[in-house]
Structure formats: structure tokens, C-alpha cells
Design a protein around this motif. Structure first.
Motif, short mmCIF file in Angstrom:
data_model
loop_
_atom_site.label_atom_id
_atom_site.label_comp_id
_atom_site.label_asym_id
_atom_site.label_seq_id
_atom_site.Cartn_x
_atom_site.Cartn_y
_atom_site.Cartn_z
N GLY A 149 0.80 -1.22 0.00
CA GLY A 149 0.00 0.00 0.00
C GLY A 149 0.83 1.27 0.00
O GLY A 149 0.37 2.33 -0.41
N SER A 150 2.08 1.19 0.48
CA SER A 150 2.92 2.39 0.45
C SER A 150 4.25 2.03 -0.18
O SER A 150 4.75 0.93 -0.01
N SER A 151 4.83 2.97 -0.93
CA SER A 151 6.03 2.65 -1.68
C SER A 151 7.27 2.83 -0.82
O SER A 151 7.27 3.56 0.18
N PHE A 152 8.35 2.16 -1.23
CA PHE A 152 9.61 2.29 -0.52
C PHE A 152 10.16 3.71 -0.65
O PHE A 152 10.67 4.29 0.31
N THR A 153 10.04 4.28 -1.85
CA THR A 153 10.62 5.62 -2.05
C THR A 153 9.97 6.63 -1.10
O THR A 153 10.65 7.48 -0.54
N ALA A 154 8.64 6.52 -0.91
CA ALA A 154 7.96 7.44 0.00
C ALA A 154 8.53 7.27 1.42
O ALA A 154 8.78 8.26 2.12
N TRP A 155 8.77 6.04 1.81
CA TRP A 155 9.31 5.78 3.15
C TRP A 155 10.71 6.39 3.31
O TRP A 155 11.01 7.05 4.30
N HIS A 182 7.48 -5.09 -2.06
CA HIS A 182 8.10 -5.54 -0.81
C HIS A 182 9.05 -4.47 -0.25
O HIS A 182 10.26 -4.70 -0.17
N PRO A 183 8.51 -3.32 0.19
CA PRO A 183 9.38 -2.25 0.71
C PRO A 183 10.21 -2.72 1.91
O PRO A 183 11.27 -2.15 2.18
N GLN A 184 9.75 -3.77 2.60
CA GLN A 184 10.49 -4.23 3.77
C GLN A 184 11.94 -4.59 3.43
O GLN A 184 12.85 -4.33 4.21
N LEU A 185 12.16 -5.16 2.23
CA LEU A 185 13.52 -5.52 1.84
C LEU A 185 14.40 -4.27 1.77
O LEU A 185 15.55 -4.28 2.23
N GLY A 186 13.86 -3.19 1.23
CA GLY A 186 14.61 -1.93 1.18
C GLY A 186 14.91 -1.42 2.58
O GLY A 186 16.02 -0.96 2.86
N MET A 392 13.68 -15.75 1.72
CA MET A 392 14.11 -14.42 2.15
C MET A 392 15.36 -14.01 1.41
O MET A 392 16.24 -14.83 1.13
N ASN A 393 15.46 -12.72 1.11
CA ASN A 393 16.70 -12.17 0.55
C ASN A 393 17.78 -12.21 1.64
O ASN A 393 17.48 -11.95 2.81
N PRO A 394 19.04 -12.54 1.28
CA PRO A 394 20.10 -12.56 2.29
C PRO A 394 20.18 -11.28 3.12
O PRO A 394 20.52 -11.31 4.30
#
Lengths: 403, 377
Positions: A149-155, A182-186, A392-394
């Protein structure tokens, strides 16, 4: 002496000795008899295509650009690049609506984000899958990536000030997946880099790396994206920044597909575009330390994505993961998962994709890890859908293990 | 990145060295430029008559059973050559007269197996031959594509149905005492050819096909997997570029994929193979070793390089990097104490007799023993 200089052929195809080693390592050839294989589609038919484009073979579309032929070739022939460049130059059929949709990861993300819960609910429905299958030939057995729902760039923009406070900086090419799915990865990357004393900033402009467009007959659009990206990357590099990515395919595209397939010159910045795990490994080798939780424990099986194998950088992720105390590590055998970006979403490729991935899925089930680690988002979708094991990404594993 | 030993070349020599060192608790990396000569492997290691228990034991630990029986083996074109140590796929006989009547079985549409040459060769040895083609419906999808009927693709289909294959062959056998079969079985599992052999009422011989070699690929996979399970770092599809040297010692090696990230180590092993793998480079004027620019043993007269008779022993096949008796490499006339050369880059192999594989392994043992010894001092 300049003998080689004057005789080098495009993509080195004249170096092909016809040894057929590539055919033994092509995942598609093993499951799809309609595909003539890398040797024939690449160097063999290139000779004919150079004489007359009439010899262009539409079966080249079955190549999924995994590049395992190039990794296996003892003679340094860029077999996959030959095939993809032939598709770019000789295949003038306009891409189907479906292929346009699948390739427009950037556009789809922008559209879906504001209504993400609705999109996620709808794409999860059986009826939606049936309709997509019947109308667009997107296979109904496939599960779709969920949108955020929310982008990584906004975060990151909200945290710009605290990131700028770090003396050292790195630029992050987040890619469509981190931004929209998946903004969590960022955020995990920001956490790990901050722990190393490095602040994270966005590039001035970032467009989709374009790999899905390249393989879906939209290379002109990919080239426009590439020009924007390289211009932004150049500005970052001029400021002394490294440009990091958490997706092995984005890195491969920025570094190698741009010059090889799109003719975009990236010479002066290529060495500064890195997979984040390589950057972190090199920092730690130079003396930086990460403090891990003493109680951390994970049984991890690590899958090297095809494009990371081509980059030759799986060793960095592997060594980082092995370094975390409390990690029980298994390196999975070198196998393709079968999805190859948008390839496995297409109805005509679904069976092949699942057959290609079968040896990998079997091995994951027999290793029975808590989590599979992998640097590629489409491998993640494929492995999660096909085995039920979480992937999961490393970088996320590192972030989770940090104190 | 730091290792105890960095090995340049991921073929039989490099993998043997890597596995031997990992088993001794060393950390190693192998830089492998694409796949290697194991993909053209006949299955025979050497014809040295003394039994080499160490080699047999070494391969057994990697899940690769070998068999030892000095004698002769059947070549893909019907001649016989001496052999003593082989993969289990390959049969060794005391003499070339292996039977009296031979049934040669091939598959419809498979052109990489030379049944008529085999028959001619066997008939020269006084055997009577009959050639029969099997048309298995399971292979039909491969027959439709021009590149489909290849050893590896066939093995993938045939391995799970080997029992059916045996039944079909049983029906073809009349009064023969030998059946010759193409080496297209056992891509993953080394026991498949043995199972086929046990189930047939007469003696079965697996004869080589055009590349890729099915037993060779399986051997490569098993060795590679063993190496990685032992914790070795196998850098696939990379390419050693330049060496960093200091006081006549090698400190690090750079590679194509790792840009300026040098792989550093105490010792280095050059196992980069011959011309095909670009371990040696030739142009009309010279023969060079591209990574370290080592001294190469070759005639300055280009006319000496070749024998005009194509099938004759070719002098250029014997050219290779110069070493001292302990296989330390030599550059500019000086011995480099922490760089060794093993396998066919040494240029002493003799392709006609198939010594390459045995030489790769023996030289790897010779060097890894020294490295292990030195580290104990």
C-alpha cells in the motif's frame, strides 16, 4: 600484434567449437522439445541470420535468458546474448497485450499501489485467475505477487534527514519489486547499511531496469529507461557513491544487458554498480563489523539465482550468510527454478517452468530448511509457490540477525 | 577474498586438487572458465598397469566407483586401446577378442553413435556383428527437433525407463554373446549402467558417443558437488585475468567477474588445461600462458609445431608450461615457489593413449601432498 582484435566476432560467436556443452546445461532444452537449444539458436543460426534474416526462427522465444549456456561455454561465446539480440533485431511482431502487462512492472506497480488491498484480494481469487488465463493466457495455477500500500521511495524520503546524517553514503537502485511489492527488503538494507555506518539515498531518477521489456519485445522502451538510469547512476558515481541493488537481475541488467543488448554505454560506471551483499562483504573484509544477536538461530538453504551465477557473485551472499553466528547453512545445487521473470507466468510456459524447477524443489524439500535464502524476487515467488517454504533475501536475513 | 589455495581451472585436475585440499581442512576456491574436458571423457583414466589404490579410494569417497583391470577397451570407432583404470561404465577386456557374435544396438534417429564403424572394427578382430535400431516412443519428442537426439537429452528420458530398454534388447538378441550399447545411460546415477549389465542375459559393453559424454558429465557433477559439500568455493563461468606478484611470489589473482576484487591465497595451482580451455594460447608466432605469463616449452620454429600427417603424433600437443620436478611453475627462468602447474597445461599428455585423466589426477595429488606437508612444517 593485433590478430584477435581484427577477427573478434559479435558476441564472440565465431569462437564456438560446436562442442555442445551448452546444450547439456540449457534448462529449457531438457523439458521443451520445441526449443532447438542454445547452440543452434545462438551461434549456428547466427551464421544463417547474417546471410538472410529469413532464417530467423520464432522458436527463439522459448529461450528464457537464464544465461546458463554462457556460464557453461568453455569458449567464451555469449550464447544467450546472441539469442536475445536476434529477437530484438529480427522479431518485429508487436508484443501481445499480456506481454506488455507482464513487462510493465513499473507501470503496474504505480497503478496498483493506491488500491493495493483491492488488487491483492482480486488477484488472489480463483475467478480472476480463470479470467486472466482465458483472456490473456496468464496461467491460472500461478500465484501473483502482492502489492504494498505504500512505496519504498515514500518511506525513504520521510527518513531522508537521518540518512543524510551518515558521513558515508551509498545510492540504492531499489527496483520495482522493492518499491511496489516488498518495501520491507529496502528497509532491511537501510538497517544493515546504517549498522555499517553508511547512509542510504535514492538515485535522482530511477526507472524499471527493463529486463522484462527486453525479453518481451519492448527493447526500445527498455533503452529509454536505461538512458535515464545510467544518467542518474553517473551523477551518483560522480559524487563518489556506489550504486547498490538487492536484486541480482537488476544488477546484471544494469551492468551487462545495457551495453550488450541495448547498446547503452555504461563503461565509466559499471564497476560501481554492485549487489548489496558484495558491497557489505567488501566493507567487512576491510574491517567493518556487524554485531549479531547471540540468540539468533536459522537453518538456511541458499539458492543461487541463474543471473547471480552469471555475475559470479553468489559467493558474496554465501559467505555473508555463513558468517552469521547461529546459521546452519546448506548450499543448494546449481539448478534453475524455472520462472525466469515473466516467462513462467505465460500459459504456454507454465508446464516447462515447473518441470525445470522440479530438481530444485525436490532438493529443498529433502533439506527441509526453516527458510530458503535467495537474491532474486521472481525465484522467491516461484519457490514459495512451488514448495511452500518461505524465501528471504540474504539482506533480510542479515537485518533479522542484527542486534 | 582470502583462501589457503586458489586453483585456476575447474576440470579434472583442478577439482581433484580442490577436493584433496578441502578434505585436509584447507580453504580453497576454484576459478572455472566454462565447462571442461570431462564433457569429452571416454571413461578411461589411464593404462598404467600398477594398481593405484589411492585414486580408487579418492573417487569412491566422492561417490564415483572405479574399476581396475589392465587390458583393452573398445573405442567409439571400433578399435581397441590399452586401459587399466576406468569408470564402471567402461569395460576392460584381457584381449580385443571380446566374444564371437556381437549385437550392436542403436536408437532410431541417433547419429552420434557410429554403429557401422564399430561393426567394422569388431569384425576385424574376428567377430560377427549385427546392427539393430530401437524405436522407442519415449524418444519421439526428441526426434522432432534437429538438435534433440543428443546424448544428454536422451539419457534424461532413458534413465527412468532403463528396464523397458533391457526388455527391448532381450527381444533383439538371437545367438549373440555380446551386446554393444551407446553410453547414454546413468546421467545422474552411476549405478544405472551396472543394473542394465546385470539384467541382460549376455555381456553388455557401453561404447562412447559423440560429446557431451554422459559418464563424463555425471563425473563432473559428482566431483563438483563433493567439492562444494566440503566447503569449496567453485566460481563458475569466471576467468582468471591477472596475477598480483611480490618478491617472486603470487599474492592474488583477479578475475573477469570480480573486477578488481583479488582472490588472495598462500599457494596457487594452475590447472587451466590446454589450448581448448585457453590454458595455453597460440598465435602464428608464439605459444603463451595467459594468466601468469609463465615460460612455455615450445620450438621457436613454427614448422616444428605440426606434423603434416593429420593423425600423427602432433608436437604442439606436447607443449606446455615449464616446471621444476616438484611442478613449481617457472617464469623468466625463475622458479615461483607458491605456484604449481598440474594437468594438461603441463603439455606432457598423450591424447592417443588417453593418459590425460590419469595425469591430471596424479599431478594434482603430487602438488596437494606438498602443500599439505608444507603447511604442517
Amino acid at each position: 600484434m593485433k590478430i584477435q582484435e581484427y577477427t573478434q566476432s559479435k558476441y564472440n560467436f565465431e569462437e564456438c567449437m560446436k562442442c555442445t556443452v551448452c546444450t547439456a546445461y540449457c534448462p529449457v532444452l531438457q523439458v521443451n522439445p520445441l526449443f532447438p537449444g542454445p547452440k543452434q539458436c545462438g551461434p549456428d543460426e547466427e551464421r544463417l541470420r547474417l546471410k538472410d534474416p529469413y532464417f530467423f526462427n520464432t522458436a527463439l522465444k522459448y529461450c528464457m535468458n537464464c544465461k546458463r549456456c554462457e556460464v557453461a561455454c568453455p569458449s567464451g561465446v555469449n550464447v544467450a546474448a546472441l539469442i536475445q539480440s536476434a529477437r530484438i533485431h529480427y522479431d518485429h511482431t508487436p508484443p501481445k497485450v499480456r506481454d506488455r502487462i507482464l513487462a510493465s512492472t513499473d507501470f503496474m506497480g504505480k497503478m496498483a499501489r493506491p488500491v493495493a488491498p483491492v488488487v491483492n484480494a482480486v488477484t488472489g481469487l480463483g475467478i480472476t485467475k480463470t479470467v486472466l488465463d482465458a483472456t490473456l493466457k496468464i496461467d491460472h495455477r500461478r500465484s501473483f505477487p502482492r502489492y504494498s500500500g505504500s512505496s519504498f521511495t515514500a518511506w525513504l524520503k520521510r527518513h531522508r534527514k537521518e540518512q543524510a546524517a551518515f558521513e558515508e553514503q551509498a545510492a540504492y537502485f531499489h527496483g520495482c519489486y522493492v518499491n511496489y511489492n516488498h518495501p520491507q527488503l529496502g528497509k532491511d538494507l537501510v538497517k544493515v547499511l546504517n549498522a555499517l555506518g553508511v547512509g542510504v539515498q535514492l538515485l535522482e531518477k530511477e526507472k524499471c531496469c527493463g529486463i522484462a521489456m527486453i525479453v518481451n519485445g519492448m527493447s526500445a522502451r527498455a533503452a529509454r529507461n536505461a538512458s535515464v538510469n545510467i544518467a542518474s547512476i553517473r551523477k551518483a558515481v560522480d559524487k563518489g557513491l556506489k550504486v547498490l541493488s538487492t536484486s541480482s537481475t537488476c544488477v546484471l541488467t544494469l551492468r551487462d544487458e545495457y551495453p550488450e543488448l541495448l547498446g547503452i554505454d555504461n563503461d565509466s560506471v559499471r564497476e560501481d554498480i554492485l549487489l548489496a551483499t558484495r558491497f557489505i562483504f567488501e566493507r567487512m573484509e576491510a574491517g567493518a563489523t556487524l554485531h549479531f544477536r547471540p540468540d539468533y538461530h536459522r537453518r538456511i538453504a541458499y539458492h543461487v539465482p541463474c543471473h547471480l551465477e552469471k555475475l559470479g557473485w553468489g559467493v558474496f551472499s554465501e559467505r555473508l550468510l555463513r558468517r552469521i553466528p547461529g546459521v546452519e547453512f546448506t548450499l543448494l545445487d546449481s539448478n534453475c527454478c524455472g520462472i525466469a521473470g515473466t516467462y513462467g507466468f505465460k500459459k504456454e510456459n507454465y508446464e516447462a517452468a515447473q518441470n525445470i524447477g522440479a530438481p530444485l524443489f525436490d532438493q529443498i524439500r529433502s533439506v527441509d530448511p526453516e527458510v530458503v535464502a535467495c537474491d532474486c524476487e521472481t525465484c522467491k515467488w516461484q519457490i514459495e509457490m512451488s514448495t511452500g517454504y518461505p524465501v528471504m533475501n540474504p539482506i533480510s536475513i542479515l537485518a533479522e540477525a542484527l542486534e | 577474498m582470502r583462501f589457503d589455495t586458489v586453483i585456476i581451472g575447474g576440470g579434472l585436475a583442478g577439482l581433484t586438487a580442490g577436493i584433496a585440499l578441502q578434505r585436509e581442512g584447507k580453504s580453497t576456491a576454484i576459478i572455472s572458465t566454462g565447462q571442461n574436458a570431462l564433457h569429452f571423457f571416454s571413461g578411461s583414466f589411464e593404462s598404467v598397469v600398477e594398481k593405484n589404490e589411492r585414486m580408487i579410494d579418492f573417487f569412491a569417497k566422492a561417490g564415483i566407483p572405479l574399476h581396475y583391470a589392465p587390458g583393452v577397451r573398445l573405442m567409439p570407432l571400433g578399435s581397441f586401446r590399452p586401459s587399466a583404470l576406468c569408470l564402471e561404465d567402461t569395460d576392460i577386456f584381457p584381449t580385443a577378442k571380446v566374444g564371437s557374435k556381437v549385437l550392436i544396438v542403436n536408437f532410431m534417429g541417433y547419429h552420434d553413435f557410429f554403429s557401422t564403424f564399430l561393426a567394422e572394427g569388431l569384425e576385424k578382430e574376428g567377430m560377427q556383428c549385427r546392427i539393430r535400431l530401437l524405436d522407442l516412443p519415449e524418444l519421439e519428442p526428441l526426434q522432432r527437433s534437429p538438435g534433440g537426439m543428443r546424448s544428454v537429452q536422451m539419457a534424461r528420458i532413458l534413465d527412468p525407463i532403463w528396464e523397458k530398454f533391457v526388455q527391448e534388447v532381450r527381444l533383439l538378441i538371437k545367438d549373440e554373446d555380446i551386446v554393444v550399447i551407446p553410453q547414454v545411460f546413468g546421467l545422474k546415477d552411476p549405478s544405472t549402467p551396472g543394473l542394465i549389465r546385470e539384467d541382460l542375459p549376455v555381456r553388455a559393453i557401453f561404447a562412447g558417443t559423440l560429446p557431451p559424454s554422459v559418464p563424463g558429465i555425471r563425473t563432473q557433477q559428482l566431483l563438483g558437488r563433493n567439492y562444494e559439500r566440503l566447503g569449496g568455493t567453485y566460481l563458475k563461468g569466471d576467468h582468471a585475468l591477472r596475477a598480483l606478484t611480490k618478491d617472486n611470489r603470487i599474492i592474488g589473482v583477479s578475475t573477469k567477474n570480480l573486477d578488481r576484487h583479488y582472490l588472495k591465497a598462500d599457494t596457487f595451482i594452475l590447472a587451466s588445461g590446454s589450448y581448448f580451455s585457453k590454458g595455453l594460447r597460440s598465435n602464428p608466432f608464439e605459444i603463451t600462458e595467459p594468466v601468469f605469463d609463465l615460460d612455455v616449452n615450445y620450438s621457436p620454429e613454427r614448422s616444428d609445431w605440426y606434423n603434416p600427417k593429420f593423425a600423427a603424433d602432433q608436437p604442439y600437443m606436447h607443449y606446455g608450461v615449464k616446471t621444476d620436478e616438484n611442478l613449481h611453475a617457472i617464469k623468466g627462468g625463475t622458479v615461483i615457489q607458491n605456484l604449481y602447474a598440474i594437468g594438461s597445461v603441463m603439455g606432457v599428455s598423450h591424447p592417443r593413449f588417453g593418459f590425460g585423466a590419469g595425469l591430471a589426477i596424479r599431478s594434482a595429488f603430487h602438488v596437494t601432498d606438498q602443500i599439505v606437508q608444507e603447511s604442517k612444517v
